[in-house]
Motif scaffolding. Structure first.
Motif, PDB file in Angstrom:
ATOM      1  N   HIS A 212       0.878  -1.177   0.000  1.00  0.00           N
ATOM      2  CA  HIS A 212       0.000   0.000   0.000  1.00  0.00           C
ATOM      3  C   HIS A 212       0.914   1.226   0.000  1.00  0.00           C
ATOM      4  O   HIS A 212       1.519   1.555   1.017  1.00  0.00           O
ATOM      5  CB  HIS A 212      -0.888  -0.029   1.248  1.00  0.00           C
ATOM      6  N   SER A 234       1.852  -0.340   4.376  1.00  0.00           N
ATOM      7  CA  SER A 234       1.473  -1.735   4.155  1.00  0.00           C
ATOM      8  C   SER A 234       1.161  -2.501   5.436  1.00  0.00           C
ATOM      9  O   SER A 234       0.451  -3.512   5.391  1.00  0.00           O
ATOM     10  CB  SER A 234       2.582  -2.460   3.383  1.00  0.00           C
ATOM     11  N   GLU A 279      -3.986   7.002  -3.249  1.00  0.00           N
ATOM     12  CA  GLU A 279      -3.523   5.713  -2.742  1.00  0.00           C
ATOM     13  C   GLU A 279      -3.470   4.680  -3.863  1.00  0.00           C
ATOM     14  O   GLU A 279      -4.385   4.579  -4.684  1.00  0.00           O
ATOM     15  CB  GLU A 279      -4.441   5.233  -1.616  1.00  0.00           C
ATOM     16  N   LEU A 281      -2.190   0.479  -4.935  1.00  0.00           N
ATOM     17  CA  LEU A 281      -1.640  -0.841  -4.633  1.00  0.00           C
ATOM     18  C   LEU A 281      -0.449  -1.048  -5.550  1.00  0.00           C
ATOM     19  O   LEU A 281      -0.540  -0.826  -6.760  1.00  0.00           O
ATOM     20  CB  LEU A 281      -2.682  -1.935  -4.872  1.00  0.00           C
ATOM     21  N   THR A 443       0.740  -5.986   2.589  1.00  0.00           N
ATOM     22  CA  THR A 443      -0.423  -5.883   3.476  1.00  0.00           C
ATOM     23  C   THR A 443      -0.721  -7.180   4.226  1.00  0.00           C
ATOM     24  O   THR A 443      -1.537  -7.190   5.136  1.00  0.00           O
ATOM     25  CB  THR A 443      -1.674  -5.453   2.683  1.00  0.00           C
TER      26      THR A 443
END
Length: 651
Positions: A212, A234, A279, A281, A443
């Motif tokens: 993250h 993360s 944000e 991934l 994560t």
């Protein structure tokens, strides 16, 4: 553009972010106004403000979420501007419009930008049109369970349900299989409605082993927008961040630039103004996917401040006044490394359930170079079930990541919290873990290393009980002679003329009980000096923090602070009325739903009662098959931790 005058600022929030905003405002010579609920009357953010206005109520809906009351408070206090903090109404476009309509300044983006990015579904559609890669998912208007079931089949399990209008882990559920979808969707919708006033959901593929990584962006009213590097967030539990750092370890300059430029384009596409976070991934191959944009200041903004030397709240105030950003993209600093941890009132050994109670002991780490603590509580404050359980944040800066990590570990060791369960020891275990030290981040970090991060509660050794007994006796025996340290009357050794030469102490700690026999020697190898217990053995001296608060002693042992109580075995009487098979509330909270009736037969694992605490829902499930014999609660009722809710007779 003329500069707008701001000499009084109302902070429409509570806790650590309210204190943080007020700190900068005061440094800029701006008067601060706090608002508070009925139960927050004596909270720290109220004590630190120049003015305070009572909103009434206890639940957020009756206090911090009342737009009309907040506008009225700003008018009454003479505030020209309102800072929303984060959470509550910080990403509510209606609030931004109401502030503008009242002739006040909103220290956030335009309502149109909140509308564009406030809905995760709308934001993803916007990013898709802009060519930003997205995680596969459904972001449509239809909200019935069959639509979600069909979408999940196409996407493929596991899937992630997310509240379209919120963040912070509220209204978010991982669904592993089709049979779990309906219950998870209903629960997530209720959480979303409770936290954000909007029950709409989206569903997307649950990406395995992602990082993250988020980009801090900032824009002014003159068309300038830049990115202030990135943060790695993360390390998460319950889909909520607990450790954040900047910059993200292992990111190349090219990837940082690509993600930063994508974030700036996203902000410019919606006419963004102020502080925001885009944000992403980030997978193992270096591909990144847009997740969402948070149109507010983030909890983790201090790590960005420490690696740039900038005050983002000061920037928010200056941008709201109409000033231009003071630097260009090429001038954005990146100095050293910073790591932040979130200190929560919660029980890591019980699935991180929020904890409530009184902070009988609260002591922050010492200040110094590269050390920062942002907190919203003080000793003797109450931690209530109505709000987020975060007590504060500890942030360390170093010239490199390892220096920051070691400094933060030292800060955690100096931090003392008693009276309420916290994640303090858990945070230390995360930072000390070899995988974290090697920056092996994603994560799934916490579940993957669960055995080391959440070890079973070990039985306390005999040495601990002996030290606890010594500390207890010596903390209860005031020093009688100050002029002669060699006098027997100046020793804390429990010696009493005419009384037995030994004492039995009945102590309790961590649900353990122990009887410790102390022999009163004239010279002890264990001495309590102030709040430090000194132990000398074979020429080696060790020190343990030992702090007395009322009937409790807090002793640092084995890297953790333990709360010890002295037990009177004669006065202690077992509770006379216990419900056989009673299922109790795991924390203080309110009953959201009763899912069963008296007389109903249930299978093991059946959800019986849904409890809401600190904006999260928790299901009380049947530990075994049986018959519901009685219900001792009703919907809407406030219950205390340990209250029997359901009586279940085993089949």
């Amino acid at each position: 553009m003329s500069i707008t005058h701001i000499d009084t600022l109302l902070v429409a929030n509570r806790g650590e972010i309210a204190c943080r905003v007020m700190s900068t405002a005061k440094a800029m010579g701006i008067k601060t106004v706090a608002v508070h609920s009925a139960i927050d009357r004596n909270a720290r953010h109220v004590r630190e403000a120049d003015l305070a206005i009572d909103l009434g109520g206890a639940k957020p809906a009756d206090s911090y979420l009342r737009i009309d009351a907040l506008i009225a408070a700003a008018k009454a206090s003479g505030a020209q501007a309102i800072h929303p903090g984060y959470g509550f109404l910080s990403e509510n476009a209606g609030f931004a419009r109401a502030i503008e309509a009242a002739g006040l300044l909103f220290l956030g983006p335009p309502a149109s930008a909140i509308d564009a990015m406030g809905s995760k579904s709308a934001a993803k559609a916007l990013m898709e049109a802009a060519g930003v890669p997205l995680v596969p998912g459904y972001h449509g208007e239809a909200q019935d369970v069959e639509t979600f079931r069909a979408a999940a089949e196409v996407i493929g399990y596991p899937v992630l349900l997310k509240a379209a209008a919120g963040g912070g882990g509220k209204g978010m559920k991982v669904v592993e299989r089709e049979s779990e979808l309906a219950e998870a969707l209903a629960s997530a919708q209720r959480e979303a409605q409770s936290s954000f006033g909007d029950s709409r959901m989206l569903v997307e593929k649950y990406v395995l082993k992602p990082r993250h990584v988020e980009i801090q962006v900032f824009a002014d009213q003159h068309g300038h927008c830049l990115y202030l590097n990135e943060r790695d967030c993360s390390i998460q539990r319950r889909h909520q961040k607990v450790v954040e750092e900047a910059p993200a370890p292992g990111l190349s300059a090219e990837l940082r630039r690509a993600m930063g430029e994508a974030a700036v384009k996203a902000a410019q596409a919606i006419g963004y103004v102020g502080a925001g976070t885009v944000e992403f991934l980030l997978d193992e191959r270096g591909d990144f996917f847009f997740m969402e944009m948070n149109t507010r200041l983030q909890v983790e903004h201090p790590v960005t401040e420490l690696i740039t030397g900038l005050d983002l709240v000061a920037w928010q105030i200056r941008v709201a006044r109409g000033e231009a950003l003071p630097i260009t993209q090429e001038q954005v600093p990146l100095i050293g490394h910073a790591i932040e941890v979130r200190l929560y009132a919660e029980d890591p050994d019980n699935d991180f359930l929020p904890a409530t109670g009184t902070l009988a002991l609260y002591r922050e780490a010492n200040a110094g170079p590269g050390r920062r603590v942002d907190s919203g509580v003080s000793e003797d404050d109450e931690v209530s079930p109505f709000y987020d359980p975060m007590l504060g944040k500890l942030i360390a800066w170093g010239e490199n990541r390892e220096e920051a990590r070691l400094r933060l570990l030292a800060m955690l060791k100096e931090t003392c919290v008693g009276g309420v369960r916290t994640n303090l020891a858990f945070l230390s275990r995360v930072l000390a873990h070899p995988a974290f030290a090697n920056a092996e981040l994603d994560t799934g970090f916490i579940p993957r290393h669960e055995a080391q991060l959440l070890p079973p509660v070990a039985e306390l050794p005999a040495e601990f009980w002996q030290l606890a007994a010594e500390a207890f006796v010596q903390s209860e025996t005031p020093r009688q002679r100050h002029d002669d340290p060699h006098s027997p009357w100046s020793n804390h050794n429990g010696l009493r003329l005419g009384l037995p030469a030994q004492t039995d102490l009945h102590l309790s700690c961590q649900n353990e009980r122990q009887v410790v026999r102390l022999r009163h020697a004239s010279a002890s190898t264990v001495r309590l000096q102030g709040e430090v217990l000194q132990v000398e053995r074979d020429g080696l001296r060790q020190q343990h923090l030992a702090i007395r608060r009322g009937d409790s002693l807090y002793l640092q042992f084995g890297g953790e602070l333990h709360s010890i109580q002295r037990v009177d075995p004669i006065a202690e009487v077992e509770a006379s009325h216990q419900h056989h098979g009673g299922l109790t509330a795991p924390m203080n909270g309110s009953i959201v739903r009763l899912l069963v009736e008296a007389g109903q037969q249930v299978e093991a694992g059946t959800a019986l009662v849904v409890l809401e605490a600190m904006k999260m829902e928790h299901s009380i499930r049947a530990p075994h098959a049986g018959t519901v014999k009685a219900l001792y609660c009703s919907e809407g009722e406030l219950v205390s931790e340990g209250t029997v809710l359901v009586e279940l007779e085993e089949a």
